[in-house]
Design an enzyme around this catalytic site. Sequence first.
Site, PDB file in Angstrom:
ATOM      1  N   ARG A   1      24.252  -6.883  13.072  1.00  0.00           N
ATOM      2  CA  ARG A   1      25.349  -7.935  12.823  1.00  0.00           C
ATOM      3  C   ARG A   1      26.536  -7.529  13.600  1.00  0.00           C
ATOM      4  NH1 ARG A   1      24.951 -12.496  10.893  1.00  0.00           N
ATOM      5  NH2 ARG A   1      23.413 -12.146   9.363  1.00  0.00           N
TER       6      ARG A   1
ATOM      7  N   HIS B   1      26.110 -15.033  21.529  1.00  0.00           N
ATOM      8  CA  HIS B   1      26.184 -14.950  19.711  1.00  0.00           C
ATOM      9  C   HIS B   1      27.490 -14.204  20.190  1.00  0.00           C
ATOM     10  CE1 HIS B   1      26.988 -15.524  15.824  1.00  0.00           C
ATOM     11  NE2 HIS B   1      25.068 -16.186  15.757  1.00  0.00           N
TER      12      HIS B   1
ATOM     13  N   GLU C   1      30.193 -18.653  20.648  1.00  0.00           N
ATOM     14  CA  GLU C   1      28.992 -18.525  21.601  1.00  0.00           C
ATOM     15  C   GLU C   1      29.166 -18.994  22.988  1.00  0.00           C
ATOM     16  OE1 GLU C   1      26.134 -18.987  18.449  1.00  0.00           O
ATOM     17  OE2 GLU C   1      27.708 -18.519  17.151  1.00  0.00           O
TER      18      GLU C   1
HETATM   19  C1  BG6 Z   1      25.435 -18.991  13.416  1.00  0.00           C
HETATM   20  C2  BG6 Z   1      25.424 -20.688  13.344  1.00  0.00           C
HETATM   21  O1  BG6 Z   1      25.548 -19.427  15.554  1.00  0.00           O
HETATM   22  O2  BG6 Z   1      24.924 -18.301  13.631  1.00  0.00           O
HETATM   23  C3  BG6 Z   1      25.619 -20.771  11.800  1.00  0.00           C
HETATM   24  O3  BG6 Z   1      25.280 -22.054  14.276  1.00  0.00           O
HETATM   25  C4  BG6 Z   1      24.579 -19.462  11.540  1.00  0.00           C
HETATM   26  O4  BG6 Z   1      24.825 -21.741  11.385  1.00  0.00           O
HETATM   27  C5  BG6 Z   1      25.161 -17.701  12.099  1.00  0.00           C
HETATM   28  O5  BG6 Z   1      24.821 -18.686   9.787  1.00  0.00           O
HETATM   29  C6  BG6 Z   1      24.904 -16.585  11.844  1.00  0.00           C
HETATM   30  O6  BG6 Z   1      23.401 -16.616  11.863  1.00  0.00           O
HETATM   31  P1  BG6 Z   1      22.539 -15.686  11.325  1.00  0.00           P
HETATM   32  O7  BG6 Z   1      21.122 -15.740  11.397  1.00  0.00           O
HETATM   33  O8  BG6 Z   1      22.690 -14.256  12.355  1.00  0.00           O
HETATM   34  O9  BG6 Z   1      22.746 -14.917  10.291  1.00  0.00           O
END
Ligand code: BG6
Length: 303
Positions: free
Chosen positions: A77, A172, A275
């Site tokens: 994360r 991301h 991103e």
């Molecule tokens: C973003 C998305 O890129 O990632 C969101 O647009 C999403 O909708 C976020 O909540 C986090 O995603 P994840 O799967 O890592 O919890």
Amino acid sequence: MESVEQIAELHRRHGIPGIAQVIAGHGGLPKVSVAVPDATGEMYLLGGHVTSWRPAGLEEVLFVSAATRWQEGRAIRGGIPICFPWFGNKADDPKAPAHGFVRAVPWKLESISQAGGSVAVSMFTESDANTNKWWSADFRLALRATFGRELRLELEMANTGNAGLQFEEALHTYFRVADVEKVRICGLDSVRYLDKTDAFREKAQHGDLAIGKETDSVYLNTRHAVELQDPGLRRRIQVSKENSLSTVVWNPWVEKAKAMSDFGDEEWKQMVCVETANVGQFAATLAPGSKHVLKAAIQVTSL
Ligand code: BG6
């Protein structure tokens, strides 16, 4: 997961004395740790995931949650998760993992090389019986991260199968900020976006973007650099890119932060994702035997 011996073997094969080491990171997961005069950085084999980049004399640029699980099968994360071959939920399969299947599996370390003041780390992952359960395509996906005064990222997707294919992808990137409510994101004025917090309604950005609520926006047809201005850390982070037509801006804000088990309740204040992506109508198509390379370059200057 790689054993202590396997990590030591990777280090023997790829390490560069004084510059790059392969060692056990959080949760015993293998990571490459690099240090050159211009920067330090870290990249985990889990997900081919960059978790740290610190240009010399400056503070850490990337945000990583203190609540990250650090285990195979879960995405880290923070840092730079790789979303592939779909972004968000898979359109035709609600049970498929969000953001695809490469961010929670170990990648292979291909090479570490030094050039000038920078060091480049390449990792890759390939299709196999497991990936074919979710997606029938054959592919090889590699990320080359070059750590130096700037952080360069090249995500190379090769179609190794006999049929054409289409895929989505995103770097991301979680940026660390002093106070998300005080940052400005510049370079998206007049750009149209899909607001995921409002049933994907299409809207237009007016002026710079300030974050004052849950934000989950997919900016459309974006070719230019975006700049994140952070007065608290007195810095500008510039993200320039090639072969990317989508930019996603995300901050979970209060309620979503509480709902995420691998993210601290208050951490939304210290991060924003900008991103570099190709998603939705900008999904990339690839003929058999061809390659697509998405590139991003991140630079920090003072504000
Ligand atoms: C973003 C998305 O890129 O990632 C969101 O647009 C999403 O909708 C976020 O909540 C986090 O995603 P994840 O799967 O890592 O919890």
